[in-house]
Design a protein around this motif. Structure first.
Motif: not given
Length: 268
Positions: A14-19, A62-63, A69-72, A87-93
């Motif tokens: 994610l871009p810095a202003d949304r991450s 973080s996704v 968009s496809s950049f992720q 240990s995997v932590v997934l943060l999603s918006q």
């Protein structure tokens, strides 16, 4: 007080202003006791282990939503190639379909607007800062189930996966890998799966190619490295080995049960 310095890999799409990544990292730093954690950004071009630090204790990804968009697009691949002890932590918006089974904790941050005090971020930070592994320390049985060492028997109880009784010599491994493993007095798959990637890589003449062989062979059995097996070897070990018919029946049963377990959402 935790004395071990943690290694935390991060992958931010994610871009810095949304991450939320900076907020999570700041919260972890603020809560950590002892040596401060080491944060290292990773991607498919910067593979694991991280330089001379070894494999990470955690991977935070973080996704955006599935419709972003496809950049992720490669974030699943980053999770897939992560060391199994991480240990995997997934943060999603937003909504995420088909969360990878490697994810131990999925946190939906829909509605987060840059507030570093968000309780969801605070919860993740406290778990990581405390050095508490979601699976390996909090829930040994859950970790063994996720890694295939235990299987459900349908009534809320679990049993050892009979595939742990397979001998290493029966795996499809090269002669070199067989030789190195045999020198470590590892006879059964149940002995092997309790080792971590880092432990195997410390064996002389082992290397990443042989590690890949072993991971692939275990994957064919529905197993993963790094399992803590609560009752290995079993008390009736010799009887299980001698009863070929019973063992074969258990293997047939386990194929069905492991498929059922894989469908269960083990992330929080």
């Amino acid at each position: 007080m935790r004395s071990k310095q943690q290694i935390i890999a991060t992958y931010d799409t994610l871009p810095a202003d949304r991450s939320p990544m900076d907020s999570v990292m700041a919260a972890i730093n603020g809560l950590s006791e002892g040596p401060p954690p080491v944060f290292v950004a990773v991607d498919l071009l910067r593979p694991y282990p991280i330089r001379d630090l070894g494999p990470p204790d955690w991977l935070i990804v973080s996704v955006g939503s599935e419709q972003s968009s496809s950049f992720q697009a490669n974030w699943r691949d980053v999770i897939r190639v992560a060391p199994q002890e991480a240990s995997v932590v997934l943060l999603s918006q937003g909504n995420i379909l088909d969360v990878p089974h490697e994810v131990a904790q999925h946190v939906d941050l829909t509605g987060w607007h840059g507030n570093g005090l968000d309780r969801r971020i605070d919860s993740v930070a406290r778990r990581i800062a405390g050095g508490t592994s979601i699976w390996r320390q909090d829930d040994v049985e859950g970790d063994a189930l996720r890694r295939g060492a235990l299987i459900h028997v349908g009534d809320g109880t679990t049993m050892l996966n009979p595939k742990l009784l397979v001998k290493i010599v029966d795996l499809s491994l090269s002669k070199g890998a067989q030789r190195v493993i045999r020198q470590q007095n590892i006879i059964y798959v149940g002995d092997l799966v309790q080792m971590t990637e880092a432990e195997l890589l410390r064996i002389p003449d082992f290397g990443r190619k042989r590690l890949g062989e072993i991971k692939a062979a275990l994957q064919n059995l529905g197993l993963m490295l790094g399992a803590i097996i609560p009752s290995w070897p079993p008390e009736n070990f010799e009887a299980l080995l001698g009863d070929r018919d019973a063992a074969e029946k258990l293997v047939v049963q386990s194929r069905h049960l492991v498929d059922w377990v894989d469908d269960e959402p083990f992330w929080l």
